[in-house]
Scaffold this active site. Structure first.
Site, PDB file in Angstrom:
ATOM      1  N   GLU A 245      21.112  26.231  56.290  1.00 47.81           N
ATOM      2  CA  GLU A 245      20.705  25.575  57.537  1.00 47.81           C
ATOM      3  C   GLU A 245      21.202  26.351  58.750  1.00 47.81           C
ATOM      4  OE1 GLU A 245      21.425  21.412  60.016  1.00 47.81           O
ATOM      5  OE2 GLU A 245      21.894  21.492  57.874  1.00 47.81           O
ATOM      6  N   ARG A 246      22.439  26.776  58.721  1.00 41.88           N
ATOM      7  CA  ARG A 246      23.000  27.470  59.888  1.00 41.88           C
ATOM      8  C   ARG A 246      22.479  28.889  60.010  1.00 41.88           C
ATOM      9  NH1 ARG A 246      28.850  24.322  59.345  1.00 41.88           N
ATOM     10  NH2 ARG A 246      28.022  22.410  60.307  1.00 41.88           N
ATOM     11  N   GLY A 343      11.835  34.214  91.107  1.00 42.73           N
ATOM     12  CA  GLY A 343      11.294  32.871  91.270  1.00 42.73           C
ATOM     13  C   GLY A 343      10.268  32.521  90.207  1.00 42.73           C
ATOM     14  N   GLU A 370      31.281  24.474  69.077  1.00 45.31           N
ATOM     15  CA  GLU A 370      32.721  24.206  69.011  1.00 45.31           C
ATOM     16  C   GLU A 370      33.127  23.869  67.577  1.00 45.31           C
ATOM     17  OE1 GLU A 370      31.317  24.044  73.024  1.00 45.31           O
ATOM     18  OE2 GLU A 370      30.624  22.913  71.273  1.00 45.31           O
TER      19      GLU A 370
END
Length: 380
Positions: A245-246, A343, A370
């Site tokens: 998954e990661r 812009g 984290e």
């Protein structure tokens, strides 16, 4: 177009498959990307077209309707889908839910769900996150209590990808709340089951084409045969799937970052300022050179991680590090690419604006970055 000439993780067969993927996406997805964004969902016709081309769940065994290929084919679909700027939920089905069912499912469960997942007739989701439990999956409160030969499920989930489209969802629930993580199980719930309702399609900052929903379970009765894997082993099963998954999130992040960079190079070469192209200014060239270096490192690391995963060697800590690094890099690249558009970068008509919006959540989902650092630190 992604330059794959220096890739090391793929075989010629992977690259032949990539050619097919590009053609299908160019036909089925690219002309309709803005429509998908506006509607907040990728229609079922697109899922079926992608499935017909062999792009859904290619790792599923032939006896279950798939092609029996390795994860590299999923990675190719992931890279190419992200590179066109789509947040379609194909990758969740390919890289996550299919693996759970094929690895943990009974023969009956595999025959019930996998052929449809391969064809695109069945769209799946996995319901982990709750209003009060995100990265800390041990804190989930949804329960599944036994009643005769059934489970009775109660609780709610949120931020569920494919939540509106899903025909079946893998629900993470507590079958024995007194056991903490050891009391967690995975249970299959089919759309239309009484008591199972889908809430609103959530209004997100980005990734608008990915339908993301609240799901509610009120006295949802399902047979105990819907248990996926071992009772009380749900948390272990989740941990076993984390490396893939990661890694999948890292792959998505790298491909999106590359597209943002390519958009910035093209725009700055075309845009004129003070009598020359914006690209000709030293600041622009040095800035792009720095991004090119980061992307070069990223592709090399991604191929290293992908090769390790294909050999069954990628650890949870290594995958967590990849998720954290590549998504952080994605954020930096997309932000700088938008800045180089001036812009115009703040205008939704430019692809870089979508890439920038879509990038922000990748440092949050799949476990916050984290938490990724916490996982890595435990391996030191």
């Amino acid at each position: 177009m992604l330059d794959t000439s220096r890739r090391t993780a793929y075989t010629p067969e992977h690259e032949m498959f990539r050619d097919t993927v590009r053609k299908v996406l160019a036909d089925v997805m690219v002309p309709h990307l803005e429509e998908h964004e506006r509607n907040g969902i990728v229609p079922r016709e697109a899922w079926k077209a992608v499935g017909a081309a062999g792009m859904l769940c290619p790792t599923v065994a032939e006896e279950n309707g798939g092609l029996g290929l390795d994860f590299g084919y999923c990675a190719v679909v992931n890279e190419e889908t992200c590179y066109i700027g789509s947040s379609a939920g194909f990758t969740l089905q390919n890289d996550i839910t299919a693996g759970y069912i094929e690895r943990l499912g009974t023969p009956e469960q595999k025959q019930r769900w996998l052929p449809g997942m391969v064809s695109g007739d069945v769209i799946t989701a996995i319901a982990m996150t709750e209003p009060g439990a995100g990265s800390d999956l041990q804190g989930i409160r949804t329960t599944a209590k036994k009643d005769g030969n059934d489970f009775i499920i109660n609780g709610s989930k949120t931020y569920i990808t494919n939540g509106q489209n899903c025909d079946m969802v893998i629900v993470v629930a507590k079958t024995d709340p007194s056991m903490g993580a050891k009391g967690t199980s995975l249970i299959l719930v089919e759309d239309g089951t009484p008591g199972f309702t889908k809430g609103r399609n959530l209004d997100k900052i980005g990734q608008h084409a990915a339908d993301t929903s609240e799901l509610f379970f009120e006295d949802v009765r399902v047979p105990q045969e819907n248990l996926l894997g071992g009772e009380g082993r749900g948390f272990i099963h989740l941990m076993e799937e984390l490396p893939q998954e990661r890694l999948s999130i890292a792959i998505s992040a790298q491909a999106c970052a590359q597209r943002a960079f390519d958009e910035a190079v093209s725009f700055t070469k075309d845009r004129k300022a003070f009598g020359q192209s914006v690209f000709e200014f030293q600041n622009t060239k040095f800035t792009l050179a720095d991004l090119a270096s980061q992307l070069q490192v990223g592709w090399a690391h991604l191929d290293w991680a992908l090769a390790r995963h294909l050999r069954g060697e990628l650890s949870t800590a290594e995958a967590s590090a990849a998720k954290q690094w590549h998504t952080d890099m994605q954020g930096r690249v997309c932000d700088v690419a938008l800045q180089l558009h001036g812009g115009a970068g703040y205008m939704n008509e430019y692809l870089v604006a979508r890439l920038w919006r879509d990038a922000r959540v990748t440092r949050i989902f799949g476990g916050t970055n984290e938490i990724m650092k916490e996982v890595v630190s435990r391996s030191l």
